[in-house]
Design an enzyme around this catalytic site. Sequence first.
Site, PDB file in Angstrom:
ATOM      1  N   GLU A 209      55.685 -22.514 -19.036  1.00 57.22           N
ATOM      2  CA  GLU A 209      56.081 -23.571 -20.672  1.00 57.22           C
ATOM      3  C   GLU A 209      54.453 -22.975 -21.049  1.00 57.22           C
ATOM      4  OE1 GLU A 209      55.618 -27.658 -19.013  1.00 57.22           O
ATOM      5  OE2 GLU A 209      57.962 -28.062 -18.654  1.00 57.22           O
ATOM      6  N   ASP A 246      50.947 -33.465 -13.919  1.00 61.57           N
ATOM      7  CA  ASP A 246      52.236 -33.612 -13.138  1.00 61.57           C
ATOM      8  C   ASP A 246      52.341 -32.864 -12.262  1.00 61.57           C
ATOM      9  OD1 ASP A 246      55.437 -33.443 -13.237  1.00 61.57           O
ATOM     10  OD2 ASP A 246      55.739 -31.796 -14.445  1.00 61.57           O
ATOM     11  N   GLU A 289      52.192 -37.956 -13.561  1.00 65.99           N
ATOM     12  CA  GLU A 289      53.598 -37.866 -13.266  1.00 65.99           C
ATOM     13  C   GLU A 289      54.105 -37.058 -12.799  1.00 65.99           C
ATOM     14  OE1 GLU A 289      57.184 -34.745 -15.543  1.00 65.99           O
ATOM     15  OE2 GLU A 289      55.322 -35.429 -16.495  1.00 65.99           O
ATOM     16  N   LYS A 341      63.900 -37.354 -21.184  1.00 67.53           N
ATOM     17  CA  LYS A 341      64.414 -36.058 -21.234  1.00 67.53           C
ATOM     18  C   LYS A 341      65.322 -36.298 -21.387  1.00 67.53           C
ATOM     19  CE  LYS A 341      61.169 -33.462 -17.887  1.00 67.53           C
ATOM     20  NZ  LYS A 341      60.849 -32.953 -16.331  1.00 67.53           N
ATOM     21  N   ARG A 370      61.950 -29.930 -21.366  1.00 65.86           N
ATOM     22  CA  ARG A 370      62.125 -28.784 -20.249  1.00 65.86           C
ATOM     23  C   ARG A 370      61.060 -27.240 -20.018  1.00 65.86           C
ATOM     24  NH1 ARG A 370      65.631 -32.113 -16.912  1.00 65.86           N
ATOM     25  NH2 ARG A 370      64.773 -31.673 -15.576  1.00 65.86           N
ATOM     26  N   SER A 371      61.571 -27.260 -19.067  1.00 66.68           N
ATOM     27  CA  SER A 371      60.955 -26.066 -19.023  1.00 66.68           C
ATOM     28  C   SER A 371      61.692 -24.444 -19.509  1.00 66.68           C
ATOM     29  CB  SER A 371      60.475 -25.533 -17.486  1.00 66.68           C
ATOM     30  OG  SER A 371      62.158 -25.699 -16.263  1.00 66.68           O
TER      31      SER A 371
END
Length: 429
Positions: A209, A246, A289, A341, A370-371
């Site tokens: 990311e 996260d 998260e 998502k 998303r990654s």
Amino acid sequence: MAKIVDIKGREVLDSRGNPTVEADVLLDNGIIGSACAPSGASTGSREALELRDGDKSRYMGKGVLKAVGNINGPIRDLLLGKDPSDQKALDRAMIELDGTENKAKLGANAILAVSLAAAKAAAQDQDLPLYAHIANLNGTPGQYSMPVPMMNIINGGEHADNNVDIQEFMVQPVGAKTFSDGLRMGTEIFHHLKAVLKARGLNTAVGDEGGFAPNLASNEDALGAIAEAVEKAGYKLGTDVTLALDCAASEFYEDGKYNLSGEGKSFDAEGFADYLKGLTERFPIISIEDGLDESDWAGWKILTDKIGEKVQLVGDDLFVTNTKILKEGIEKGIGNSILIKFNQIGSLTETLEAIQMAKAAGYTAVISHRSGETEDSTIADLAVGTAAGQIKTGSLCRSDRVSKYNQLLRIEEQLGAKAVYRGRAEFRG
């Protein structure tokens, strides 16, 4: 009224070099809406199914020709002649055609790509920006806000090949006056962090990311490096900039224990909740998260009771953008926020329903990438069009991440005085 005259699916690549699905929805007036489905690395067990081919001789089994075939065949046949602006009808028709609980027949990646492409075509047909069309679909026409970016500048866990257990360490420019100022602040911190890591002789390669992925002594060491970068950038930690984590705790949860292998520590649910509580007391962390495993609802309740009044506790793997699961979480007082998502649930309509349910219950909604991403920037419009207030779309490098930030800059420019940026007010505590 415009009508759908063709739908085309194709296999394209995501930011990890894996195949994903792109769909075009063509209208009878020549308008084309196109959208790509993203793909996750750390995934919740109850997410909608991402249909892969499983043919090991092709893309190591990760091809998506089955999903593409479903777009070019049954989905196309179903939606030809339909009104693209009736999003609910389109999405419900695809969901009914699939007929499974988790979109396993057609694939959530196939349904989602068509769902988003139809929304883009409908927006163009009505001569509306996508965010304005989404606001109309959401039942909140003209109600917009610019999201606070949660910028993932150190990657660990499933997003990096390092020894850091927590998956994402983020900065939030809560003291900025505008989105563009906040983006600039985050970018400056990102570059100062690179210098901090270099000075320590650490690797400055980036993860999935776009955040740095060095080997560090501990999770606390990662937070300390970010704190130093914030100071060197000329900002005050806790006032101008806050922190978020996260944990993606499901990735290091086994046999009832949370195993931080990078630190050689192991905790039960209460112990790990106390570990996280301690981090929030030493650093201005205002959002966590997936602090506990998706199945550990008793542990989630412990964490919520300990710090939920002061800290945003976001359910990602926990809620998987699913209103049935979210409803249960709300009733049980689990967490206080949901990560949104698209591809966890598989359609725009169901995504909007999850955001609406969260807001009605006093939960915040964090729009997320998303990654495995593409150049598709729909989540930027979703964040503004639902006035969600927060967005997670990675670090300040890699064009798959920056494309979303750049779209937000364009939207801010279009909205002018209506581009409200609320900063710290978007969070709890």
